[in-house]
Write a protein that holds these residues in place. Sequence first.
Motif, PDB file in Angstrom:
ATOM      1  N   ASN A 105      82.880  61.326  36.334  1.00 19.15           N
ATOM      2  CA  ASN A 105      82.556  61.385  37.760  1.00 19.15           C
ATOM      3  C   ASN A 105      83.776  61.713  38.611  1.00 19.15           C
ATOM      4  OD1 ASN A 105      80.503  61.049  39.805  1.00 19.15           O
ATOM      5  ND2 ASN A 105      81.533  59.137  40.403  1.00 19.15           N
ATOM      6  N   GLY A 106      84.709  62.465  38.046  1.00 17.93           N
ATOM      7  CA  GLY A 106      85.857  62.917  38.825  1.00 17.93           C
ATOM      8  C   GLY A 106      86.957  61.887  38.984  1.00 17.93           C
ATOM      9  N   GLY A 107      87.002  60.874  38.153  1.00 19.89           N
ATOM     10  CA  GLY A 107      88.104  59.918  38.183  1.00 19.89           C
ATOM     11  C   GLY A 107      87.822  58.636  38.943  1.00 19.89           C
ATOM     12  N   PHE A 108      86.559  58.371  39.257  1.00 19.16           N
ATOM     13  CA  PHE A 108      86.244  57.114  39.930  1.00 19.16           C
ATOM     14  C   PHE A 108      84.783  56.760  39.666  1.00 19.16           C
ATOM     15  CE2 PHE A 108      84.949  60.411  42.861  1.00 19.16           C
ATOM     16  CZ  PHE A 108      83.765  59.938  43.386  1.00 19.16           C
ATOM     17  N   LEU A 112      87.854  41.371  35.950  1.00 27.10           N
ATOM     18  CA  LEU A 112      88.881  41.700  36.940  1.00 27.10           C
ATOM     19  C   LEU A 112      88.320  42.426  38.164  1.00 27.10           C
ATOM     20  CD1 LEU A 112      91.874  42.786  34.644  1.00 27.10           C
ATOM     21  CD2 LEU A 112      91.365  40.540  35.625  1.00 27.10           C
ATOM     22  N   PHE A 113      87.055  42.809  38.099  1.00 29.40           N
ATOM     23  CA  PHE A 113      86.417  43.475  39.241  1.00 29.40           C
ATOM     24  C   PHE A 113      85.312  42.588  39.834  1.00 29.40           C
ATOM     25  CE2 PHE A 113      87.760  47.180  36.555  1.00 29.40           C
ATOM     26  CZ  PHE A 113      88.833  47.548  37.354  1.00 29.40           C
ATOM     27  N   GLY A 169      92.439  54.889  37.386  1.00 26.10           N
ATOM     28  CA  GLY A 169      93.739  54.233  37.239  1.00 26.10           C
ATOM     29  C   GLY A 169      93.601  52.713  37.249  1.00 26.10           C
ATOM     30  N   ASP A 170      92.766  52.200  38.157  1.00 22.36           N
ATOM     31  CA  ASP A 170      92.526  50.754  38.215  1.00 22.36           C
ATOM     32  C   ASP A 170      91.837  50.268  36.945  1.00 22.36           C
ATOM     33  OD1 ASP A 170      93.664  50.510  40.720  1.00 22.36           O
ATOM     34  OD2 ASP A 170      91.751  50.769  41.781  1.00 22.36           O
ATOM     35  N   ILE A 171      90.915  51.069  36.435  1.00 15.05           N
ATOM     36  CA  ILE A 171      90.216  50.678  35.208  1.00 15.05           C
ATOM     37  C   ILE A 171      91.183  50.674  34.030  1.00 15.05           C
ATOM     38  CG2 ILE A 171      88.348  51.259  33.618  1.00 15.05           C
ATOM     39  CD1 ILE A 171      86.939  52.633  36.025  1.00 15.05           C
ATOM     40  N   ASP A 212      94.461  47.758  30.061  1.00  8.67           N
ATOM     41  CA  ASP A 212      95.775  47.340  29.541  1.00  8.67           C
ATOM     42  C   ASP A 212      95.924  45.818  29.610  1.00  8.67           C
ATOM     43  OD1 ASP A 212      96.481  49.949  29.052  1.00  8.67           O
ATOM     44  OD2 ASP A 212      97.653  50.190  30.899  1.00  8.67           O
ATOM     45  N   ASP A 213      95.402  45.224  30.677  1.00  9.92           N
ATOM     46  CA  ASP A 213      95.512  43.780  30.856  1.00  9.92           C
ATOM     47  C   ASP A 213      94.756  43.021  29.770  1.00  9.92           C
ATOM     48  OD1 ASP A 213      96.068  41.397  32.909  1.00  9.92           O
ATOM     49  OD2 ASP A 213      94.008  41.202  32.205  1.00  9.92           O
TER      50      ASP A 213
END
Length: 306
Positions: A128-131, A143-144, A156-158, A163-164
Amino acid sequence: MNNIVSSLRSAGNQFNSKAVGGGSSVLSAAKGAYLNAGKETSKVSENNIDSFTERLANAFKNDNADVIRALDGLSESDKADIAARSYLQMQGRIISIRNKEEQDIKTFRGLEDEKYHYIDMLERSEENGGFITVQGDSDKKWLFADKKNGDIISSGDISKALDDVQSRIDSFLAPYGRNEDGSAISSQDNEGFTRDYIAYAAVFEEMTGLKTPDPGDSLLLNKLDRTEDDFVSKAQDNISKLNKLSDDLNSQWKKYKDTLKGEVGIGDLSEEARARLEAFEFIREKFASGTGVITVSTLGLLDAQA
């Protein structure tokens, strides 16, 4: 693990040795059985036999022949009481690790669910274009959890969330970090339950003449060879080993009880020891059949950390 076993076995068969010269006084066996450790001397009695049994186990762990004095003064009833307490302490370690394995499986599966949730979100965002746009409760997790419908979450947030959770998985598998070769680092207390089990096994053998089953690596708090791919399967395998260890240990206890017939009966145990054994064997059956959650320490049957 072999070092643990050999260091404790070397302390075995000392309970009938008499005190010989030196700085320790000779205690008469005629007046009962004593344990002399440092400045403190204990005599077997109904009031302190738990502490006495624990200190016998510690004597084996410390491989210190000087702490054992005149235990040939034990009566058959005293030996049966100490054997019963040693048996319960060994079973306590088994159940504690069994419970830990089951809880660890739940914890690990929770971390894996979180990880695969972020992987799914990341795939959707890339399509979807990065989001992604938050829609419904399925996106509002972990986390969300503070997000609202219509909020935008970037790839990036995902990735940061992924990573977390991966970091938490890595810490779960190797809580004390890893060596340069990638192997997990062991902690000082990793083998504590194994040492305790072997020490109480030495006491049990001295009192009964019967060997107990070898726990192997099944009682380690952290299994250093587990990976993310095989953690659950190895934990389940170890639960099966622990079930068998408990059953085999119970068989030795029953064998000992059979030898007591006509010499000293199970009824000659102290009232406290009998109550503990009866309660424990009831919950052990539940534990073995998987029909209930066992938390031995809350029942006051034994101190699995002793």
